[in-house]
Design a protein around this motif. Sequence first.
Motif, PDB file in Angstrom:
ATOM      1  N   GLY A   1       0.791  -1.226   0.000  1.00 60.89           N
ATOM      2  CA  GLY A   1       0.000   0.000   0.000  1.00 60.89           C
ATOM      3  C   GLY A   1       0.825   1.279   0.000  1.00 60.89           C
ATOM      4  O   GLY A   1       0.275   2.370   0.135  1.00 60.89           O
ATOM      5  N   SER A   2       2.143   1.158  -0.189  1.00 60.29           N
ATOM      6  CA  SER A   2       2.984   2.363  -0.200  1.00 60.29           C
ATOM      7  C   SER A   2       2.984   3.038  -1.567  1.00 60.29           C
ATOM      8  O   SER A   2       3.453   4.174  -1.694  1.00 60.29           O
ATOM      9  CB  SER A   2       4.421   2.022   0.216  1.00 60.29           C
ATOM     10  OG  SER A   2       5.019   1.155  -0.723  1.00 60.29           O
ATOM     11  N   GLY A   3       2.492   2.350  -2.580  1.00 64.70           N
ATOM     12  CA  GLY A   3       2.468   2.929  -3.930  1.00 64.70           C
ATOM     13  C   GLY A   3       3.647   2.496  -4.779  1.00 64.70           C
ATOM     14  O   GLY A   3       4.002   3.170  -5.741  1.00 64.70           O
ATOM     15  N   LYS A   4       4.235   1.355  -4.453  1.00 67.61           N
ATOM     16  CA  LYS A   4       5.390   0.859  -5.201  1.00 67.61           C
ATOM     17  C   LYS A   4       5.068   0.646  -6.675  1.00 67.61           C
ATOM     18  O   LYS A   4       5.885   0.971  -7.542  1.00 67.61           O
ATOM     19  CB  LYS A   4       5.881  -0.439  -4.562  1.00 67.61           C
ATOM     20  CG  LYS A   4       7.095  -1.042  -5.225  1.00 67.61           C
ATOM     21  CD  LYS A   4       7.584  -2.265  -4.474  1.00 67.61           C
ATOM     22  CE  LYS A   4       6.549  -3.349  -4.357  1.00 67.61           C
ATOM     23  NZ  LYS A   4       6.123  -3.922  -5.665  1.00 67.61           N
ATOM     24  N   SER A   5       3.893   0.133  -6.986  1.00 67.17           N
ATOM     25  CA  SER A   5       3.516  -0.098  -8.390  1.00 67.17           C
ATOM     26  C   SER A   5       3.436   1.208  -9.157  1.00 67.17           C
ATOM     27  O   SER A   5       3.842   1.278 -10.325  1.00 67.17           O
ATOM     28  CB  SER A   5       2.187  -0.846  -8.475  1.00 67.17           C
ATOM     29  OG  SER A   5       2.306  -2.115  -7.879  1.00 67.17           O
ATOM     30  N   THR A   6       2.927   2.244  -8.517  1.00 65.79           N
ATOM     31  CA  THR A   6       2.850   3.567  -9.151  1.00 65.79           C
ATOM     32  C   THR A   6       4.244   4.084  -9.448  1.00 65.79           C
ATOM     33  O   THR A   6       4.521   4.590 -10.546  1.00 65.79           O
ATOM     34  CB  THR A   6       2.107   4.546  -8.216  1.00 65.79           C
ATOM     35  OG1 THR A   6       0.781   4.060  -8.021  1.00 65.79           O
ATOM     36  CG2 THR A   6       2.072   5.944  -8.795  1.00 65.79           C
ATOM     37  N   VAL A   7       5.137   3.952  -8.484  1.00 69.49           N
ATOM     38  CA  VAL A   7       6.517   4.416  -8.659  1.00 69.49           C
ATOM     39  C   VAL A   7       7.216   3.587  -9.739  1.00 69.49           C
ATOM     40  O   VAL A   7       7.943   4.122 -10.576  1.00 69.49           O
ATOM     41  CB  VAL A   7       7.274   4.387  -7.317  1.00 69.49           C
ATOM     42  CG1 VAL A   7       8.767   4.600  -7.514  1.00 69.49           C
ATOM     43  CG2 VAL A   7       6.699   5.450  -6.381  1.00 69.49           C
ATOM     44  N   SER A   8       6.983   2.286  -9.749  1.00 62.40           N
ATOM     45  CA  SER A   8       7.553   1.416 -10.773  1.00 62.40           C
ATOM     46  C   SER A   8       7.128   1.887 -12.162  1.00 62.40           C
ATOM     47  O   SER A   8       7.953   1.965 -13.087  1.00 62.40           O
ATOM     48  CB  SER A   8       7.101  -0.019 -10.527  1.00 62.40           C
ATOM     49  OG  SER A   8       7.637  -0.890 -11.490  1.00 62.40           O
ATOM     50  N   ALA A   9       5.852   2.221 -12.321  1.00 66.29           N
ATOM     51  CA  ALA A   9       5.348   2.717 -13.608  1.00 66.29           C
ATOM     52  C   ALA A   9       6.028   4.029 -13.991  1.00 66.29           C
ATOM     53  O   ALA A   9       6.330   4.266 -15.167  1.00 66.29           O
ATOM     54  CB  ALA A   9       3.833   2.895 -13.545  1.00 66.29           C
ATOM     55  N   MET A  10       6.286   4.886 -13.008  1.00 71.08           N
ATOM     56  CA  MET A  10       6.974   6.152 -13.282  1.00 71.08           C
ATOM     57  C   MET A  10       8.400   5.904 -13.774  1.00 71.08           C
ATOM     58  O   MET A  10       8.875   6.587 -14.696  1.00 71.08           O
ATOM     59  CB  MET A  10       6.981   7.029 -12.033  1.00 71.08           C
ATOM     60  CG  MET A  10       5.628   7.577 -11.660  1.00 71.08           C
ATOM     61  SD  MET A  10       5.723   8.548 -10.114  1.00 71.08           S
ATOM     62  CE  MET A  10       4.003   9.070  -9.951  1.00 71.08           C
ATOM     63  N   PHE A  11       9.096   4.933 -13.187  1.00 72.59           N
ATOM     64  CA  PHE A  11      10.434   4.585 -13.665  1.00 72.59           C
ATOM     65  C   PHE A  11      10.363   4.072 -15.105  1.00 72.59           C
ATOM     66  O   PHE A  11      11.199   4.427 -15.939  1.00 72.59           O
ATOM     67  CB  PHE A  11      11.091   3.538 -12.762  1.00 72.59           C
ATOM     68  CG  PHE A  11      11.791   4.115 -11.561  1.00 72.59           C
ATOM     69  CD1 PHE A  11      12.958   4.867 -11.701  1.00 72.59           C
ATOM     70  CD2 PHE A  11      11.302   3.898 -10.282  1.00 72.59           C
ATOM     71  CE1 PHE A  11      13.620   5.392 -10.600  1.00 72.59           C
ATOM     72  CE2 PHE A  11      11.960   4.417  -9.158  1.00 72.59           C
ATOM     73  CZ  PHE A  11      13.118   5.170  -9.329  1.00 72.59           C
ATOM     74  N   ARG A  12       9.359   3.259 -15.406  1.00 69.86           N
ATOM     75  CA  ARG A  12       9.207   2.736 -16.776  1.00 69.86           C
ATOM     76  C   ARG A  12       8.994   3.883 -17.758  1.00 69.86           C
ATOM     77  O   ARG A  12       9.549   3.863 -18.862  1.00 69.86           O
ATOM     78  CB  ARG A  12       8.025   1.771 -16.846  1.00 69.86           C
ATOM     79  CG  ARG A  12       8.310   0.387 -16.306  1.00 69.86           C
ATOM     80  CD  ARG A  12       7.144  -0.562 -16.631  1.00 69.86           C
ATOM     81  NE  ARG A  12       7.445  -1.912 -16.241  1.00 69.86           N
ATOM     82  CZ  ARG A  12       7.083  -2.464 -15.084  1.00 69.86           C
ATOM     83  NH1 ARG A  12       6.400  -1.768 -14.194  1.00 69.86           N
ATOM     84  NH2 ARG A  12       7.405  -3.711 -14.808  1.00 69.86           N
ATOM     85  N   GLU A  13       8.183   4.863 -17.361  1.00 70.79           N
ATOM     86  CA  GLU A  13       7.936   6.022 -18.232  1.00 70.79           C
ATOM     87  C   GLU A  13       9.234   6.756 -18.571  1.00 70.79           C
ATOM     88  O   GLU A  13       9.355   7.357 -19.642  1.00 70.79           O
ATOM     89  CB  GLU A  13       6.964   6.996 -17.564  1.00 70.79           C
ATOM     90  CG  GLU A  13       5.533   6.510 -17.480  1.00 70.79           C
ATOM     91  CD  GLU A  13       4.676   7.371 -16.561  1.00 70.79           C
ATOM     92  OE1 GLU A  13       5.136   8.449 -16.130  1.00 70.79           O
ATOM     93  OE2 GLU A  13       3.534   6.953 -16.281  1.00 70.79           O
ATOM     94  N   LEU A  14      10.196   6.708 -17.653  1.00 73.47           N
ATOM     95  CA  LEU A  14      11.481   7.371 -17.865  1.00 73.47           C
ATOM     96  C   LEU A  14      12.466   6.497 -18.648  1.00 73.47           C
ATOM     97  O   LEU A  14      13.604   6.905 -18.885  1.00 73.47           O
ATOM     98  CB  LEU A  14      12.094   7.766 -16.513  1.00 73.47           C
ATOM     99  CG  LEU A  14      11.312   8.822 -15.724  1.00 73.47           C
ATOM    100  CD1 LEU A  14      11.881   8.968 -14.321  1.00 73.47           C
ATOM    101  CD2 LEU A  14      11.334  10.166 -16.457  1.00 73.47           C
ATOM    102  N   GLY A  15      12.037   5.296 -19.026  1.00 74.37           N
ATOM    103  CA  GLY A  15      12.868   4.420 -19.843  1.00 74.37           C
ATOM    104  C   GLY A  15      13.564   3.303 -19.096  1.00 74.37           C
ATOM    105  O   GLY A  15      14.384   2.585 -19.680  1.00 74.37           O
ATOM    106  N   ALA A  16      13.249   3.134 -17.819  1.00 75.63           N
ATOM    107  CA  ALA A  16      13.890   2.073 -17.039  1.00 75.63           C
ATOM    108  C   ALA A  16      13.361   0.704 -17.443  1.00 75.63           C
ATOM    109  O   ALA A  16      12.169   0.545 -17.731  1.00 75.63           O
ATOM    110  CB  ALA A  16      13.644   2.304 -15.551  1.00 75.63           C
ATOM    111  N   ASP A  17      14.253  -0.275 -17.447  1.00 78.07           N
ATOM    112  CA  ASP A  17      13.854  -1.672 -17.573  1.00 78.07           C
ATOM    113  C   ASP A  17      13.506  -2.146 -16.168  1.00 78.07           C
ATOM    114  O   ASP A  17      14.335  -2.055 -15.259  1.00 78.07           O
ATOM    115  CB  ASP A  17      15.001  -2.521 -18.127  1.00 78.07           C
ATOM    116  CG  ASP A  17      15.291  -2.201 -19.586  1.00 78.07           C
ATOM    117  OD1 ASP A  17      14.362  -2.314 -20.400  1.00 78.07           O
ATOM    118  OD2 ASP A  17      16.442  -1.834 -19.890  1.00 78.07           O
TER     119      ASP A  17
END
Length: 198
Positions: free
Chosen positions: A11-27
């Motif tokens: 519930g900390s929002g890890k999935s949201t943050v993961s998606a933000m990293f992907r948007e920046l081009g992270a694998d």
Amino acid sequence: MRVVGLTGGIGSGKSTVSAMFRELGADVIDADQLAREVVEPGTPALEEIGRRFPGVVDAEGNLDRAALGARVFADASERRALEAIVHPRIREEMARRTEALARAGRGVVLYDAALLIENGLHRGMDGVVLVSAPEAVQRARLAARDGLGDAAISARLAAQLPLADKRAHATWVVDNGGSPEETRAQVRRIWEEIRGSG
């Protein structure tokens, strides 16, 4: 190839943050996705789970996640038994995908795993990003997202290392208790640091 862990409390929002990293081009390799794949119908892991936890595989050969979750979150020994079946297979698949990214010339991969620190995986990594949020925010998100009651939320929070303890192992911390814009700005800064440190 550098591997950076991405973790956080439920519930900390890890999935949201993961998606933000992907948007920046992270694998990003998602441990939850790997966990779903290794227990698909017909896999050795699902067969083993069916033997160890009678009644959690339906007649069509699909895993009843709710039934399994109710058992493993209520009993730590049951949770450990499930982890003993699933975690080695997740690690094998993680290694395979990391090697494929390295062969493709990628320099860094984020490994998104809720139990990264609990399972000691952070020890072999080149850094850890921790997604943090106040417990009241975690509880509200779990109630809204999963429809869980207070007791079920408490059980899930208790099954993980407290965020304060995870923080001791973090290289970077994303405070995800504010607005999406504030979170996105932190993610962008951290991603620039990760890419620049290689």
